[in-house]
Design a protein around this motif. Structure first.
Motif, short mmCIF file in Angstrom:
data_model
loop_
_atom_site.label_atom_id
_atom_site.label_comp_id
_atom_site.label_asym_id
_atom_site.label_seq_id
_atom_site.Cartn_x
_atom_site.Cartn_y
_atom_site.Cartn_z
N LEU A 57 0.78 -1.08 -0.03
CA LEU A 57 0.00 -0.04 0.15
C LEU A 57 0.98 1.26 -0.02
N LEU A 58 1.94 1.20 0.81
CA LEU A 58 2.77 2.20 0.63
C LEU A 58 3.48 2.57 -0.59
N GLY A 59 3.79 1.61 -1.22
CA GLY A 59 4.48 1.48 -2.51
C GLY A 59 3.63 2.12 -3.38
N ALA A 60 2.32 1.63 -3.36
CA ALA A 60 1.32 2.08 -4.46
C ALA A 60 1.02 3.48 -4.26
N ALA A 61 1.02 3.85 -3.05
CA ALA A 61 0.55 5.49 -2.87
C ALA A 61 1.79 6.25 -3.39
N LEU A 62 3.02 5.96 -3.01
CA LEU A 62 4.18 6.51 -3.81
C LEU A 62 4.27 6.32 -5.17
N ALA A 63 3.90 5.08 -5.70
CA ALA A 63 3.92 4.93 -7.26
C ALA A 63 2.80 6.09 -7.82
N LEU A 64 1.71 6.20 -7.26
CA LEU A 64 0.75 7.15 -7.93
C LEU A 64 1.29 8.46 -7.84
N VAL A 65 1.93 8.71 -6.56
CA VAL A 65 2.36 10.35 -6.83
C VAL A 65 3.50 10.62 -7.81
N VAL A 66 4.39 9.54 -8.02
CA VAL A 66 5.27 9.47 -9.21
C VAL A 66 4.88 9.47 -10.39
N ALA A 67 3.60 8.51 -10.75
CA ALA A 67 3.21 8.41 -11.82
C ALA A 67 2.38 9.92 -12.28
N PHE A 68 1.69 10.59 -11.55
CA PHE A 68 1.06 11.80 -11.78
C PHE A 68 2.41 12.81 -12.03
N ALA A 69 3.18 12.99 -11.38
CA ALA A 69 4.18 13.67 -11.51
C ALA A 69 4.92 13.66 -12.78
N PHE A 125 9.77 0.20 -5.00
CA PHE A 125 8.60 -0.04 -5.64
C PHE A 125 7.90 1.14 -6.07
N GLY A 126 7.62 2.31 -5.57
CA GLY A 126 7.11 3.56 -5.80
C GLY A 126 7.89 4.03 -7.07
N LEU A 127 9.29 4.16 -7.10
CA LEU A 127 9.88 4.67 -8.47
C LEU A 127 9.74 3.77 -9.45
N ASN A 128 9.74 2.57 -9.50
CA ASN A 128 9.60 1.63 -10.40
C ASN A 128 8.42 1.57 -11.09
N TYR A 129 7.33 1.31 -10.24
CA TYR A 129 6.03 1.17 -10.82
C TYR A 129 5.34 2.51 -11.01
N GLY A 130 5.91 3.54 -10.32
CA GLY A 130 5.52 4.92 -10.72
C GLY A 130 5.88 5.33 -12.19
N ALA A 131 7.05 4.86 -12.56
CA ALA A 131 7.70 4.93 -13.89
C ALA A 131 6.52 4.41 -14.89
N TYR A 132 6.13 3.07 -14.54
CA TYR A 132 5.22 2.60 -15.64
C TYR A 132 3.76 3.04 -15.38
N GLY A 133 3.47 3.54 -14.17
CA GLY A 133 2.27 4.42 -14.09
C GLY A 133 2.20 5.78 -14.81
#
Length: 255
Positions: A57-69, A125-133
């Motif tokens: 959940l924390l990784g997904a939340a960070l990934a969401l922020v990275v994805a939108f940014a 997790f946040g950086l890697n999956y945020g890039a895909y997002g």
């Protein structure tokens, strides 16, 4: 013909198939020792499951922020902003999550920055999956019909208001299915945490396997637990998709 009839007894000295199956169950796969040890280990398994959920959940939340940014930056009119966003996305997507996690855990302290093992996992997790997002965000916004934006311009809406009130509500419904896939992929990547000393679900199940020797049963239990969490996460994302489509007056939802 010298074949034995179907009802012929087995040669002396050979156990019956029923005894073989019974011995296999009692000696390894679901032995009483394994079951009793599993019951004793339930608190630690539950703790490992909570750590896995926390990282997910924390990784997904960070990934969401990275994805939108990164996704919004990729749509900028400024070429430097678009170029920087593209470079970061391609670097994060083009390098292994495994290597990124190990770099954060082993190499970053050599530069004077030390993070807790779980924080390293969440950041990776946040950086890697945020890039895909980020590609999901960019593609979903680009998929909103141009007529919607043109109508908002005709109403005198500025860029920020158009994005917030017209574009994102429509793009949001398009983002959810691919975001669901990324969330499940992130969950399935969490066993990497056990490689950096995080006592997650995989770590706890491996302890159970070592204590009992029940390799097949232990990893079957691990498979079932991950599958159960994935089903719950999928159900939650499907509910979000149905809600988003209902707001837009569209019928149907996630399967």
């Amino acid at each position: 013909m010298n074949d034995l009839p179907a009802s012929a007894p087995l040669p002396s000295g050979l156990p019956s198939p029923g005894l073989l199956a019974s011995d296999a169950l009692s000696s390894g796969f679901l032995s009483s020792d394994f079951l009793s040890e599993t019951v004793r280990a339930l608190p630690s398994i539950a703790g490992g499951l909570l750590v896995t959920l926390e990282a997910t959940l924390l990784g997904a939340a960070l990934a969401l922020v990275v994805a939108f940014a990164l996704g919004l930056a990729a749509l900028s009119r400024r070429i430097l902003v678009r170029g920087a966003s593209r470079a970061v996305v391609e670097f994060l997507r083009g390098t292994s999550l495994y290597v990124q996690l190990f770099w954060l855990f082993f190499a970053l302290p050599m530069l004077g920055f030390r993070l807790e093992p779980l924080a390293c996992g969440v950041l990776a997790f946040g950086l890697n999956y945020g890039a895909y997002g980020a590609e999901v965000v960019r593609g979903s916004i680009a998929a909103v019909p141009a007529a919607q934006t043109e109508a908002a311009v005709a109403l005198g809406m500025g860029p920020g208001l158009r994005l917030r009130r017209v574009v994102l509500p429509q793009a949001y419904a398009l983002m959810i299915p691919p975001f669901k896939n990324l969330l499940i992929q992130l969950l399935k990547a969490t066993p990497l945490l056990s490689l950096v000393t995080v006592a997650d679900l995989t770590f706890r199940i491996d302890q159970l396997r070592s204590a009992t020797g029940g390799t097949a049963a232990a990893y079957l239990l691990l498979l079932l637990l991950y599958f159960g969490v994935a089903v719950l996460l999928s159900a939650g994302m499907n509910a979000l998709e149905r809600s988003a489509k209902a707001r837009l007056g569209q019928e149907g939802g996630g399967a």
